[in-house]
Enzyme design. Structure first.
Site, PDB file in Angstrom:
ATOM      1  N   HIS A   1     -54.605  34.777  61.731  1.00  0.00           N
ATOM      2  CA  HIS A   1     -53.524  35.278  62.586  1.00  0.00           C
ATOM      3  C   HIS A   1     -52.371  35.809  61.733  1.00  0.00           C
ATOM      4  CE1 HIS A   1     -55.716  33.918  65.972  1.00  0.00           C
ATOM      5  NE2 HIS A   1     -55.530  32.625  65.768  1.00  0.00           N
TER       6      HIS A   1
ATOM      7  N   SER B   1     -53.247  34.765  78.877  1.00  0.00           N
ATOM      8  CA  SER B   1     -53.067  33.585  79.746  1.00  0.00           C
ATOM      9  C   SER B   1     -54.192  32.576  79.474  1.00  0.00           C
ATOM     10  CB  SER B   1     -53.138  33.984  81.217  1.00  0.00           C
ATOM     11  OG  SER B   1     -52.493  35.193  81.467  1.00  0.00           O
ATOM     12  N   GLU B   2     -55.347  33.076  79.008  1.00  0.00           N
ATOM     13  CA  GLU B   2     -56.512  32.207  78.782  1.00  0.00           C
ATOM     14  C   GLU B   2     -56.466  31.524  77.408  1.00  0.00           C
ATOM     15  OE1 GLU B   2     -56.850  35.501  79.885  1.00  0.00           O
ATOM     16  OE2 GLU B   2     -56.965  34.816  81.967  1.00  0.00           O
TER      17      GLU B   2
ATOM     18  N   ARG C   1     -57.450  27.269  73.915  1.00  0.00           N
ATOM     19  CA  ARG C   1     -57.903  27.079  72.520  1.00  0.00           C
ATOM     20  C   ARG C   1     -57.479  25.691  72.037  1.00  0.00           C
ATOM     21  NH1 ARG C   1     -58.059  32.592  69.144  1.00  0.00           N
ATOM     22  NH2 ARG C   1     -59.177  33.730  70.736  1.00  0.00           N
TER      23      ARG C   1
ATOM     24  N   ASP D   1     -58.506  41.762  68.064  1.00  0.00           N
ATOM     25  CA  ASP D   1     -59.493  40.685  68.011  1.00  0.00           C
ATOM     26  C   ASP D   1     -60.127  40.587  66.623  1.00  0.00           C
ATOM     27  OD1 ASP D   1     -60.974  38.604  68.982  1.00  0.00           O
ATOM     28  OD2 ASP D   1     -62.434  39.836  70.038  1.00  0.00           O
TER      29      ASP D   1
ATOM     30  N   LEU E   1     -39.948  54.138  68.988  1.00  0.00           N
ATOM     31  CA  LEU E   1     -41.177  53.549  69.522  1.00  0.00           C
ATOM     32  C   LEU E   1     -40.870  52.410  70.501  1.00  0.00           C
ATOM     33  CD1 LEU E   1     -44.348  53.318  69.303  1.00  0.00           C
ATOM     34  CD2 LEU E   1     -43.936  51.528  67.590  1.00  0.00           C
TER      35      LEU E   1
END
Ligand code: FPP
Length: 249
Positions: free
Chosen positions: A31, A60-61, A65, A14, A125
């Site tokens: 981003h 999902s939310e 935006r 975030d 990984l």
């Protein structure tokens, strides 16, 4: 006190928007800078021999935006996958996506599929990207799978246990997360791996995701090592069993 290494680290990345705003840049620049920080934490996990890293790239939310931000994020996912997956493959990293991919464009779905197929046999990984993911979605999806099995007579209701439920969730083949990291100052889980986080140590930092450095990673690991993982037991019980395992009791 535990001096062990977390096997599975999960991250809510975030603060990209605020990082960009501070520099008078568009949010997408944040981003893009976030992708660099993601590359960095992948490298740190490889160096520290962490088994699995799961990052929350798109919830999902996040569809709610502004349209321009959603579409620039989608473009960024496609370009990032095109640019990075071969390099990840060379490092023996396995890439997997969790979440409902059907809502993505055919192009992005294809990139996701190609990345997963190319890296499927890699044993280094385990790098998981949560995209159009939500913890509630995960649990609903698991419930649907279980109901379908019951309906087909492949499972009895009495066989439903925490273990058999957990087997239907995303990442069921990996250990549940040991360490959750959230950058950007908020202290929320935000519908990330809700079931899987039941006993995870939660680490919050004000650092904005694009600024998350090698030293920030080290600090998070040091903090984790200082935690006492009790899994519902008392501190004394944990100390006794750790003394026993070290031959001290
Ligand atoms: C949250 O910051 C961040 C996101 C919703 C996107 C995270 C995506 C990346 C870092 C790209 C990773 C890409 C791959 C392929 C792994 P925010 O926008 O909510 O920041 P704010 O809270 O400051 O507004």
């Amino acid at each position: 006190m535990s001096d062990i290494q977390p096997e599975h680290i999960v991250v809510v990345m975030d603060g990209n928007g605020r990082w960009a705003k501070k520099r008078h840049l568009p949010r997408v620049a944040g981003h893009k800078a976030g992708v660099n920080a993601t590359r960095k934490i992948v490298g740190n996990c490889v160096n520290a021999n962490v088994l699995a890293l799961t990052v929350f790239a798109f919830s999902s939310e996040n569809w709610s935006r502004p349209q321009a931000e959603v579409s620039s994020l989608m473009t960024l996912f496609v370009t990032t996958l095109s640019a990075e997956v071969k390099k990840l493959h060379k490092q023996n990293i396995r890439v997997r996506f969790i979440g409902d991919r059907l809502r993505f464009s055919a192009k992005l779905q294809q990139k996701i599929k190609d990345s997963e197929e190319l890296t499927a046999d890699n044993t280094g990984l385990q790098f998981n990207i949560a995209a159009n993911y939500g913890g509630r979605w995960d649990m609903l999806n698991a419930t649907r799978n279980i109901l379908a099995k019951v309906h087909k007579g492949e499972m009895r209701v009495e066989d439903l246990t925490e273990d058999s439920f957990g087997e239907q969730l995303s990442l069921a083949d990996l250990p549940v997360p040991d360490l959750f990291i959230r950058t950007g100052g908020e202290k929320r889980i935000s519908n990330f791996l809700l079931w899987q986080l039941a006993y995870t140590e939660l680490y919050f930092t004000d650092t904005l995701w694009p600024d998350f450095s090698d030293n920030d990673f080290k600090l998070a690991i040091e903090w984790y090592r200082g935690r006492q993982r009790r899994f519902g037991k008392t501190g004394e019980q944990v100390n006794d069993s750790s003394n026993l395992s070290q031959g001290l009791a």
